[in-house]
Design an enzyme around this catalytic site. Structure first.
Site, mmCIF file in Angstrom:
data_model
loop_
_atom_site.group_PDB
_atom_site.id
_atom_site.type_symbol
_atom_site.label_atom_id
_atom_site.label_comp_id
_atom_site.label_asym_id
_atom_site.label_seq_id
_atom_site.Cartn_x
_atom_site.Cartn_y
_atom_site.Cartn_z
ATOM 1 N N HIS A 270 0.754 -1.156 -0.024
ATOM 2 C CA HIS A 270 0.004 0.072 -0.004
ATOM 3 C C HIS A 270 1.046 1.386 0.030
ATOM 4 O O HIS A 270 1.855 1.234 0.454
ATOM 5 C CB HIS A 270 -0.924 -0.103 1.313
ATOM 6 C CG HIS A 270 -1.968 0.786 1.111
ATOM 7 N ND1 HIS A 270 -2.047 2.283 1.383
ATOM 8 C CD2 HIS A 270 -3.299 0.733 0.785
ATOM 9 C CE1 HIS A 270 -3.230 2.620 1.136
ATOM 10 N NE2 HIS A 270 -4.035 1.851 0.640
ATOM 11 N N ASP A 327 -7.965 -5.159 -0.799
ATOM 12 C CA ASP A 327 -8.334 -5.823 -1.886
ATOM 13 C C ASP A 327 -8.282 -7.409 -1.793
ATOM 14 O O ASP A 327 -8.537 -8.113 -2.531
ATOM 15 C CB ASP A 327 -7.782 -5.405 -3.146
ATOM 16 C CG ASP A 327 -8.179 -3.806 -3.616
ATOM 17 O OD1 ASP A 327 -7.473 -3.058 -3.523
ATOM 18 O OD2 ASP A 327 -9.630 -3.993 -3.511
HETATM 19 C C1 SDX Z 1 -5.915 0.517 -3.129
HETATM 20 O O1 SDX Z 1 -4.110 4.791 -1.998
HETATM 21 C C2 SDX Z 1 -5.068 4.107 -1.365
HETATM 22 O O2 SDX Z 1 -5.554 4.487 -0.316
HETATM 23 C C3 SDX Z 1 -5.600 3.041 -2.141
HETATM 24 C C4 SDX Z 1 -6.786 2.121 -1.755
HETATM 25 C C5 SDX Z 1 -7.954 2.881 -1.242
HETATM 26 O O3 SDX Z 1 -8.970 2.366 -0.404
HETATM 27 O O4 SDX Z 1 -8.360 3.849 -2.432
HETATM 28 O O5 SDX Z 1 -6.360 1.596 -0.179
HETATM 29 C C6 SDX Z 1 -7.119 0.969 -2.470
HETATM 30 O O6 SDX Z 1 -5.614 0.727 -4.466
HETATM 31 C C7 SDX Z 1 -5.244 -0.704 -2.590
HETATM 32 C C8 SDX Z 1 -3.905 -1.144 -3.498
HETATM 33 C C9 SDX Z 1 -4.447 -2.174 -4.265
HETATM 34 N N1 SDX Z 1 -3.397 -2.477 -5.253
HETATM 35 C C10 SDX Z 1 -2.831 -3.791 -5.105
HETATM 36 O O7 SDX Z 1 -3.021 -4.438 -4.264
HETATM 37 C C11 SDX Z 1 -1.767 -3.982 -6.295
HETATM 38 C C12 SDX Z 1 -0.316 -4.602 -5.529
HETATM 39 N N2 SDX Z 1 0.147 -3.610 -4.745
HETATM 40 C C13 SDX Z 1 1.135 -2.812 -5.458
HETATM 41 O O8 SDX Z 1 1.336 -2.645 -6.676
HETATM 42 C C14 SDX Z 1 1.624 -1.946 -4.638
HETATM 43 O O9 SDX Z 1 1.940 -2.017 -3.389
HETATM 44 C C15 SDX Z 1 1.008 -0.474 -4.638
HETATM 45 C C16 SDX Z 1 0.529 -0.076 -6.024
HETATM 46 C C17 SDX Z 1 -0.301 -0.724 -3.816
HETATM 47 C C18 SDX Z 1 1.867 0.579 -3.787
HETATM 48 O O10 SDX Z 1 3.207 0.671 -4.770
HETATM 49 P P1 SDX Z 1 4.389 1.217 -4.258
HETATM 50 O O11 SDX Z 1 4.339 2.629 -3.563
HETATM 51 O O12 SDX Z 1 5.391 1.057 -5.181
HETATM 52 O O13 SDX Z 1 4.718 0.292 -3.241
HETATM 53 P P2 SDX Z 1 6.092 0.646 -1.895
HETATM 54 O O14 SDX Z 1 6.557 1.941 -2.496
HETATM 55 O O15 SDX Z 1 5.390 0.391 -0.898
HETATM 56 O O16 SDX Z 1 6.943 -0.373 -2.618
HETATM 57 C C19 SDX Z 1 8.059 -0.944 -1.791
HETATM 58 C C20 SDX Z 1 8.594 -2.038 -2.373
HETATM 59 C C21 SDX Z 1 8.826 -1.938 -3.871
HETATM 60 O O17 SDX Z 1 10.051 -2.347 -3.938
HETATM 61 P P3 SDX Z 1 11.750 -1.898 -4.263
HETATM 62 O O18 SDX Z 1 11.421 -1.079 -5.465
HETATM 63 O O19 SDX Z 1 11.844 -1.327 -2.988
HETATM 64 O O20 SDX Z 1 12.647 -2.957 -4.496
HETATM 65 O O21 SDX Z 1 7.917 -3.149 -2.263
HETATM 66 C C22 SDX Z 1 7.530 -3.599 -3.609
HETATM 67 C C23 SDX Z 1 7.807 -2.616 -4.577
HETATM 68 O O22 SDX Z 1 8.429 -3.300 -5.909
HETATM 69 N N3 SDX Z 1 6.105 -4.150 -3.613
HETATM 70 C C24 SDX Z 1 5.747 -5.292 -4.022
HETATM 71 C C25 SDX Z 1 4.322 -5.175 -3.735
HETATM 72 N N4 SDX Z 1 4.074 -3.946 -3.581
HETATM 73 C C26 SDX Z 1 5.204 -3.270 -3.505
HETATM 74 N N5 SDX Z 1 6.271 -6.371 -4.259
HETATM 75 C C27 SDX Z 1 5.522 -7.269 -4.481
HETATM 76 N N6 SDX Z 1 4.266 -7.450 -4.416
HETATM 77 C C28 SDX Z 1 3.608 -6.300 -4.086
HETATM 78 N N7 SDX Z 1 2.379 -6.221 -3.906
#
Ligand code: SDX
Length: 392
Positions: A270, A327
């Site tokens: 998130h 989700d």
């Molecule tokens: C919603 O904003 C809100 O409030 C949204 C929401 C709402 O109610 O409106 O809560 C609803 O959108 C929830 C999120 C739903 N999306 C997903 O579940 C999709 C999978 N999750 C991701 O794509 C991701 O976690 C995000 C988009 C939610 C956040 O992405 P970020 O900002 O890139 O995540 P981060 O900066 O915290 O990542 C840190 C690290 C990264 O690796 P490095 O670059 O540091 O090596 O964690 C990794 C990311 O690649 N990472 C994941 C991951 N999510 C982040 N690796 C594997 N699986 C994941 N799901």
């Protein structure tokens, strides 16, 4: 001097976005709506009570609730010409495309909603949007199935009416299962508002120019559709189905860690929560309750539980503070309700419309509000001499 501008992520150039509606503490995993913890609201309120709270700032008295519920109930019908609008879509169009199109099109139906300086017109537009979204979502589904559109019924609650319009057919009486209605009502509460997420920020930025509220909500629907945002619930179900069984979970976790094909665990991580999303906890509990009460044994729940168990023990996910989000479990409940995967994000849009409308109202009634104008970090070439066409 590269002419670089400073960039405040998430802020417009007119400063930070102030809001009194939702508070999130991502490290502690806290979510409050107008000061009330999401756990209390999800356990004790109906969705329309929470909708009133988001819009008006206080939980409604019984009398206020009665008036609000009557207003919403009596705006659930959609202009009959929308039938023609629907017929313009392919039957296999994604329901989010249909919802986005219809809501945007409704901006042309209610001319009073363009006069956003008028409090009465703002209130009517807000009630219409909240009231009509279940009908629009259900009609998008019925249209994709080639089934007759089912009209809203004023004797049903908001969640019951949504389920009735999704699943009733003219040839027989459809009785809404109270277990599913209660679960849907709670799911709507859990998705109602969430501070300045991508779609809500889209609604605010669109609305900051004085745009028609229906057009603003259509923009929110478009943003929510993305798999990184509201489209994640659909992506979670597709991911769990692809994993298929508990035995394949470790390989999936490894794939997410290796990031070879930029694969991410859908429903994990998130932008704000670096702890367990409080909504995910309530969703998981609701999931168990619904499956138990319906006597359903869904193998995908076993896959989800195993995926959560392994991920929460894995150093990669612990270090990156990746926890299940709202989700992760919702899709399994929607499956138990026989809601097709293609409609999962549409259900999210039905709920989030209330948050978008509340945030839009808060913004357009703020006397200090200016048009949003995010700035950038310029990375292009510095100024240079022009090269005539025949010299290039
Ligand atoms: C919603 O904003 C809100 O409030 C949204 C929401 C709402 O109610 O409106 O809560 C609803 O959108 C929830 C999120 C739903 N999306 C997903 O579940 C999709 C999978 N999750 C991701 O794509 C991701 O976690 C995000 C988009 C939610 C956040 O992405 P970020 O900002 O890139 O995540 P981060 O900066 O915290 O990542 C840190 C690290 C990264 O690796 P490095 O670059 O540091 O090596 O964690 C990794 C990311 O690649 N990472 C994941 C991951 N999510 C982040 N690796 C594997 N699986 C994941 N799901």
């Amino acid at each position: 001097d590269t002419g670089m501008f400073t960039y405040d992520p998430g802020y417009t150039s007119t400063g930070s976005c102030e809001s009194a509606i939702t508070y999130i503490d991502g490290d502690q995993g806290i979510l409050l709506h107008r000061g009330y913890p999401i756990q209390d609201l999800a356990t004790n309120c109906s969705f329309l009570e929470v909708a009133y709270l988001l819009l008006e700032g206080e939980l409604p008295t019984p009398e206020q609730y009665g008036t609000f519920e009557h207003a919403i109930t009596h705006h659930t019908m959609v202009h009959e010409q929308i039938h023609k609008f629907l017929e313009g879509f392919r039957r296999d169009a994604h329901p989010m495309a249909v919802m986005c199109g219809i809501v945007g099109g409704l901006a042309g139906f209610y001319h009073d909603s363009t006069d956003i300086s008028n409090p009465h017109h703002r209130m009517i537009a807000s009630h219409r949007l909240i009231a009509k979204m279940p009908t629009i979502a259900a009609w998008a589904y019925k249209y994709s199935m080639g089934q007759p559109l089912i009209y809203p019924r004023n004797c049903l609650t908001y969640a019951e009416d949504l389920l009735h319009m999704l699943f009733a057919v003219p040839c027989e009486e459809y009785k809404v299962n109270p277990v599913l209605a209660k679960a849907m009502d709670r799911i709507l509460i859990l998705h109602a508002d969430h501070e300045q997420n991508a779609s809500t920020s889209t609604v605010r930025l669109t609305g900051s120019s004085g745009a028609n509220p229906f057009a603003c909500i259509a923009a929110g629907i478009a943003s929510l559709w993305g798999p990184a945002h509201g489209g994640a619930n659909e992506a979670v179900l597709n991911m769990l189905s692809e994993i298929g069984s508990k035995d394949n979970v470790s390989a999936c976790v490894k794939r997410a860690k290796d990031k070879d094909d930029s694969f991410r665990l859908m429903g994990f991580g998130h932008r704000v929560y670096k702890n367990y999303d409080p909504r995910a906890k309530i969703m998981a509990q609701t999931c168990h309750e619904v499956l138990e009460e319906l006597g359903i044994k869904d193998p995908l729940l076993d896959v989800a539980l195993e995926l959560e168990r392994i991920a929460l023990e894995d150093d990669y996910f612990v270090e990156k503070k990746l926890y299940p989000n709202v989700d992760f479990y919702s899709g399994i409940i929607f499956r138990a309700m026989n809601i097709p995967v293609s409609m999962f994000t549409g259900m999210f849009a039905v709920a989030r419309t209330t948050g978008w409308v509340a945030q839009w109202n808060e913004m357009v009634t703020d006397p200090a509000q200016k048009i949003g104008r995010p700035r950038q970090l310029y990375t292009g070439p510095t100024q240079r001499a022009f090269v005539p066409f025949d010299k290039r």
